[in-house]
Design a protein around this motif. Structure first.
Motif, PDB file in Angstrom:
ATOM      1  N   LYS A   1      -2.951   5.682   5.940  1.00 31.72           N
ATOM      2  CA  LYS A   1      -3.748   4.972   4.992  1.00 31.72           C
ATOM      3  C   LYS A   1      -3.118   3.549   4.683  1.00 31.72           C
ATOM      4  N   ALA A   2      -1.715   3.772   4.846  1.00 34.86           N
ATOM      5  CA  ALA A   2      -0.925   2.356   4.537  1.00 34.86           C
ATOM      6  C   ALA A   2      -1.160   1.245   5.477  1.00 34.86           C
TER       7      ALA A   2
ATOM      8  N   TYR B   1      -4.929  -0.581   5.283  1.00 36.72           N
ATOM      9  CA  TYR B   1      -5.201  -1.591   4.163  1.00 36.72           C
ATOM     10  C   TYR B   1      -4.939  -2.856   4.975  1.00 36.72           C
TER      11      TYR B   1
ATOM     12  N   ALA C   1       0.969  -1.170   0.038  1.00 38.88           N
ATOM     13  CA  ALA C   1      -0.024  -0.005   0.038  1.00 38.88           C
ATOM     14  C   ALA C   1       0.989   1.175  -0.012  1.00 38.88           C
ATOM     15  N   SER C   2       1.859   1.257   0.811  1.00 40.70           N
ATOM     16  CA  SER C   2       2.692   2.304   0.784  1.00 40.70           C
ATOM     17  C   SER C   2       3.625   2.735  -0.589  1.00 40.70           C
TER      18      SER C   2
ATOM     19  N   ALA D   1      -6.139   1.200  -4.912  1.00 42.47           N
ATOM     20  CA  ALA D   1      -6.819   2.326  -4.740  1.00 42.47           C
ATOM     21  C   ALA D   1      -8.554   2.013  -4.686  1.00 42.47           C
TER      22      ALA D   1
ATOM     23  N   GLN E   1      -0.315   4.914  -0.994  1.00 46.25           N
ATOM     24  CA  GLN E   1      -1.013   5.153   0.269  1.00 46.25           C
ATOM     25  C   GLN E   1      -0.102   5.359   1.349  1.00 46.25           C
ATOM     26  N   ASP E   2       0.452   6.411   1.897  1.00 51.51           N
ATOM     27  CA  ASP E   2       1.441   6.711   2.773  1.00 51.51           C
ATOM     28  C   ASP E   2       0.558   6.950   4.081  1.00 51.51           C
TER      29      ASP E   2
ATOM     30  N   ARG F   1      -1.446  -0.159  -8.650  1.00 53.34           N
ATOM     31  CA  ARG F   1      -2.045   1.064  -8.123  1.00 53.34           C
ATOM     32  C   ARG F   1      -3.715   1.305  -8.157  1.00 53.34           C
TER      33      ARG F   1
END
Length: 207
Positions: A39-40, A43, A30-31, A103, A35-36, A99
């Protein structure tokens, strides 16, 4: 007792290690997909919660097809992250399709979790209608006692005889007539076939 506790502890330790590794792999994917921050970390939590919800649905025994569907989806997300971070994917250059998958995962997880957690088993409407009909039905009026009737003696029910058995009996009767010159009687036919008396009578009637 101690051996059982040791086995349980070993299973728990192994489960915690596997969960931590899977959690870290999903976080890394995720990172790397953009998605940092918090948010990471969200997931892997969504993947694990979807797995738990699907497993609970499978354990309940209701809507197993839906439970297996979402269990496979969550397992594929977890397993895919584990395999991708094993050197098969360059995390510095994540492809566009990954990605897109990352997302779109929150919407998929929300849909699956909602369907698994809030779907209720349907109760058959026929039972409710039967109960209502019984409550609304008028009380039956008593009928006058009927005059006793003279019952006829019960007829003997017809004994079903397979066609193959009749053909076999016909061959036995022909052989008996050829050998003795007289038609075969019912006791002899019964002894040759090894069948009960009613069936032997039914077979003799068809010869």
């Amino acid at each position: 007792m101690r051996a059982q506790l040791a086995r349980v502890d070993a299973v728990l330790v192994q489960a915690l290690i596997a969960a931590a590794l899977s959690f870290a792999h999903i976080h890394d994917i995720a990172s790397a997909a953009g998605q940092d921050g918090w948010k990471a970390w969200a997931y892997p939590i969504s993947v694990d919660l979807l797995l738990v919800a699907a497993w609970r649905r499978l354990r309940s025994g209701e809507a197993k097809a839906s439970g297996w569907c979402w269990f496979v989806i969550a397992l594929a997300a977890s397993l895919g992250a584990n395999v991708a971070t094993a050197g098969l994917l360059n995390l510095d250059h994540v492809p566009a399709w990954l990605r897109i998958l990352v997302a779109g995962w929150p919407a998929v997880a929300f849909l699956g979790g909602t369907l698994l957690a809030h779907s209720t088993p349907t109760t058959p409407a026929n039972d409710t209608e039967v109960i209502e009909d019984q409550e609304d039905a008028p009380e039956p009026t008593p009928e006058p006692p009927a005059q006793p009737a003279i019952e006829a003696p019960p007829e003997r029910p017809a004994v079903p005889v397979p066609a193959a058995l009749v053909d076999h009996a016909r061959k036995i009767a022909t052989e008996h007539h050829t050998r003795t010159g007289t038609p075969i009687d019912t006791p002899t036919l019964r002894a040759r076939l090894g069948v009960p008396a009613p069936m032997a009578e039914a077979i003799a009637a068809q010869l």
